[in-house]
Design an enzyme around this catalytic site. Structure first.
Site, PDB file in Angstrom:
ATOM      1  N   MET A 108       0.837  -1.198   0.000  1.00 46.14           N
ATOM      2  CA  MET A 108       0.000   0.000   0.000  1.00 46.14           C
ATOM      3  C   MET A 108       0.873   1.249   0.000  1.00 46.14           C
ATOM      4  SD  MET A 108      -3.374  -0.993   2.145  1.00 46.14           S
ATOM      5  CE  MET A 108      -2.704  -0.796   3.790  1.00 46.14           C
ATOM      6  N   LEU A 168       6.616   3.093   1.574  1.00 50.98           N
ATOM      7  CA  LEU A 168       7.551   1.968   1.686  1.00 50.98           C
ATOM      8  C   LEU A 168       8.624   2.223   2.737  1.00 50.98           C
ATOM      9  CD1 LEU A 168       8.057   1.010  -2.079  1.00 50.98           C
ATOM     10  CD2 LEU A 168       6.295   0.243  -0.465  1.00 50.98           C
ATOM     11  N   GLU A 185      11.797  -0.146   5.276  1.00 50.69           N
ATOM     12  CA  GLU A 185      12.802  -1.206   5.158  1.00 50.69           C
ATOM     13  C   GLU A 185      12.157  -2.603   5.112  1.00 50.69           C
ATOM     14  OE1 GLU A 185      16.456  -2.349   4.312  1.00 50.69           O
ATOM     15  OE2 GLU A 185      15.852  -0.251   4.469  1.00 50.69           O
ATOM     16  N   HIS A 244       9.309  -3.385   3.525  1.00 50.02           N
ATOM     17  CA  HIS A 244       8.957  -3.592   2.112  1.00 50.02           C
ATOM     18  C   HIS A 244      10.215  -3.878   1.284  1.00 50.02           C
ATOM     19  CE1 HIS A 244       5.604  -0.770   3.449  1.00 50.02           C
ATOM     20  NE2 HIS A 244       4.916  -1.797   2.998  1.00 50.02           N
ATOM     21  N   GLY A 299       4.626 -10.411   3.829  1.00 53.78           N
ATOM     22  CA  GLY A 299       5.322 -10.389   5.112  1.00 53.78           C
ATOM     23  C   GLY A 299       4.603 -11.196   6.187  1.00 53.78           C
ATOM     24  N   GLN A 300       5.408 -11.853   7.028  1.00 56.78           N
ATOM     25  CA  GLN A 300       4.880 -12.518   8.225  1.00 56.78           C
ATOM     26  C   GLN A 300       4.290 -11.501   9.191  1.00 56.78           C
ATOM     27  OE1 GLN A 300       4.959 -15.755   8.956  1.00 56.78           O
ATOM     28  NE2 GLN A 300       6.540 -16.647   7.644  1.00 56.78           N
ATOM     29  N   LYS A 301       4.702 -10.246   9.060  1.00 55.93           N
ATOM     30  CA  LYS A 301       4.163  -9.178   9.905  1.00 55.93           C
ATOM     31  C   LYS A 301       2.637  -9.233   9.940  1.00 55.93           C
ATOM     32  CE  LYS A 301       3.756  -4.897  11.717  1.00 55.93           C
ATOM     33  NZ  LYS A 301       2.515  -4.406  11.203  1.00 55.93           N
ATOM     34  N   LEU A 346       8.489  -2.650  11.994  1.00 57.67           N
ATOM     35  CA  LEU A 346       8.317  -1.555  11.036  1.00 57.67           C
ATOM     36  C   LEU A 346       6.905  -1.605  10.469  1.00 57.67           C
ATOM     37  CD1 LEU A 346      11.667  -1.644   9.038  1.00 57.67           C
ATOM     38  CD2 LEU A 346      11.065  -0.266  11.024  1.00 57.67           C
ATOM     39  N   SER A 347       6.307  -0.430  10.323  1.00 61.89           N
ATOM     40  CA  SER A 347       4.961  -0.334   9.771  1.00 61.89           C
ATOM     41  C   SER A 347       4.788   1.058   9.191  1.00 61.89           C
ATOM     42  CB  SER A 347       3.929  -0.564  10.882  1.00 61.89           C
ATOM     43  OG  SER A 347       2.657  -0.091  10.460  1.00 61.89           O
TER      44      SER A 347
HETATM   45  P1  AMP Z   1       1.422  -2.955   3.466  1.00 60.47           P
HETATM   46  O1  AMP Z   1       2.014  -1.895   2.595  1.00 60.47           O
HETATM   47  O2  AMP Z   1       1.320  -2.575   4.908  1.00 60.47           O
HETATM   48  O3  AMP Z   1       0.145  -3.517   2.902  1.00 60.47           O
HETATM   49  O4  AMP Z   1       2.453  -4.150   3.445  1.00 60.47           O
HETATM   50  C1  AMP Z   1       2.895  -4.715   2.224  1.00 60.47           C
HETATM   51  C2  AMP Z   1       3.654  -5.974   2.521  1.00 60.47           C
HETATM   52  O5  AMP Z   1       4.780  -5.674   3.345  1.00 60.47           O
HETATM   53  C3  AMP Z   1       2.814  -7.005   3.285  1.00 60.47           C
HETATM   54  O6  AMP Z   1       3.092  -8.295   2.755  1.00 60.47           O
HETATM   55  C4  AMP Z   1       3.317  -6.851   4.688  1.00 60.47           C
HETATM   56  O7  AMP Z   1       3.174  -8.040   5.458  1.00 60.47           O
HETATM   57  C5  AMP Z   1       4.763  -6.524   4.471  1.00 60.47           C
HETATM   58  N1  AMP Z   1       5.336  -5.853   5.633  1.00 60.47           N
HETATM   59  C6  AMP Z   1       4.795  -4.837   6.348  1.00 60.47           C
HETATM   60  N2  AMP Z   1       5.582  -4.520   7.399  1.00 60.47           N
HETATM   61  C7  AMP Z   1       6.640  -5.361   7.362  1.00 60.47           C
HETATM   62  C8  AMP Z   1       7.799  -5.558   8.182  1.00 60.47           C
HETATM   63  N3  AMP Z   1       8.020  -4.818   9.271  1.00 60.47           N
HETATM   64  N4  AMP Z   1       8.671  -6.538   7.832  1.00 60.47           N
HETATM   65  C9  AMP Z   1       8.456  -7.303   6.744  1.00 60.47           C
HETATM   66  N5  AMP Z   1       7.387  -7.175   5.926  1.00 60.47           N
HETATM   67  C10 AMP Z   1       6.494  -6.219   6.227  1.00 60.47           C
END
Ligand code: AMP
Length: 290
Positions: A30, A33, A35, A37, A147-149, A184-185
């Site tokens: 989404m 981005l 670290e 991502h 991500g496992q997150k 990270l988020s």
């Molecule tokens: P998002 O942009 O939040 O939808 O996340 C995109 C992808 O990045 C998803 O597969 C998430 O699980 C992954 N992701 C988000 N945060 C992290 C993180 N801290 N470490 C690894 N992968 C992540």
């Protein structure tokens, strides 16, 4: 010099660009981005000729009272990050491009989509699976990295791919953290210094739970809950949505006799920011525990 990253904002442009690529590993995001991502992108390079990143804040996966309109959008920086990571193509459609006016068919996540995240975010996983299936059909990747997150999301996508015979290999990637443990988020940028200090209780609870794995699931739940009780008293407080210790394939709570890998997951709000985190916890068979 690597080739410049290409950008497709429409499905027509995407189809043209895709035709020039070899095997593709897709990293759906989404945007905003970080670290985490980037680590997914680096992993993606190991699986295919070319990496495609999608940047799409998917309205379908946000509830009416959630943060869709204020979700961070940093597209220029995202494209620079993709260029640095050797991404060939960024697919960044508008909501109107992704969803035509008279849409009616969507993917239903089933019962696993109603627990934990699904209980607190009704309809969330239907929205996630619908957009992921559309991205798969548009980009036609051989591999997709998640991500496992977002452990429940990863499990739901694995179920969709298995149950609907989707010809994409799904790869899970480990969670990237700050040195102090905070996962990270993209939403971390909402946190002020005091919110951030409270946010740290999430990873601390998970780590303390995990450290008691040798004593079995009840001990893990107790240890994590103790930290979260402290977090509820912090300033600002953590308002807990759930703490759960579940089977990673079904997201059902595990019993005392469970052996193998489980997921300890937590979610809560600090101020108006909702944070989630999880860690895997491995249990020996009950007879082998200390
Ligand atoms: P998002 O942009 O939040 O939808 O996340 C995109 C992808 O990045 C998803 O597969 C998430 O699980 C992954 N992701 C988000 N945060 C992290 C993180 N801290 N470490 C690894 N992968 C992540």
């Amino acid at each position: 010099m690597s080739e410049a990253v290409r950008i497709a904002e429409t499905r027509e442009r995407l189809a043209e660009e895709r035709a020039a690529l070899g095997t593709v590993a897709l990293v759906p995001t989404m945007g905003a981005l970080h670290e985490g991502h980037r680590s997914l992108i680096r992993l993606a390079h190991q699986y295919a000729d070319d990496v495609v990143v999608s940047v799409f804040v998917n309205p379908l996966q946000f509830g009416p009272d959630e943060d869709f309109s204020r979700y961070p959008r940093t597209f220029d920086a995202d494209v620079r990050a993709c260029a640095e990571e050797g991404v060939r193509l960024v697919f960044a459609p508008s909501p109107e491009e992704m969803y035509t006016g008279n849409r009616q068919v969507t993917v239903s996540a089933g019962p696993m989509g109603d627990v934990l995240e699904g209980e607190f975010r009704p309809g969330h996983f239907d929205g996630v699976l619908t957009v992921v299936l559309k991205l798969f059909n548009l980009v036609r990747p051989q591999v997709a990295i998640f991500g496992q997150k977002d452990a429940q999301q990863l499990a739901m996508i694995r179920r969709m791919v298995a149950d609907l015979d989707v010809p994409v290999r799904v790869v899970g990637a480990p969670t990237m953290r700050e040195p102090d443990g905070l996962a990270l988020s993209s939403r971390n940028r909402y946190l002020g210094p005091e919110d951030r200090r409270t946010g740290l209780y999430l990873s601390r609870a998970l780590a303390e739970g995990r450290a008691t794995a040798a004593q079995g699931p009840s001990a893990v739940r107790r240890a994590a809950r103790r930290v979260l009780e402290e977090a509820a008293e912090a300033r600002p407080p953590l308002r807990l949505d759930y703490l759960a210790l579940v089977d990673p394939a079904t997201f059902a709570e595990i019993g005392e006799d469970y052996a193998g890998e489980a997921v300890l997951a937590v979610a809560g709000k600090v101020g108006t920011t909702r944070l989630i985190d999880n860690m895997s916890v491995t249990f020996l068979p009950r007879t082998a525990r200390g």
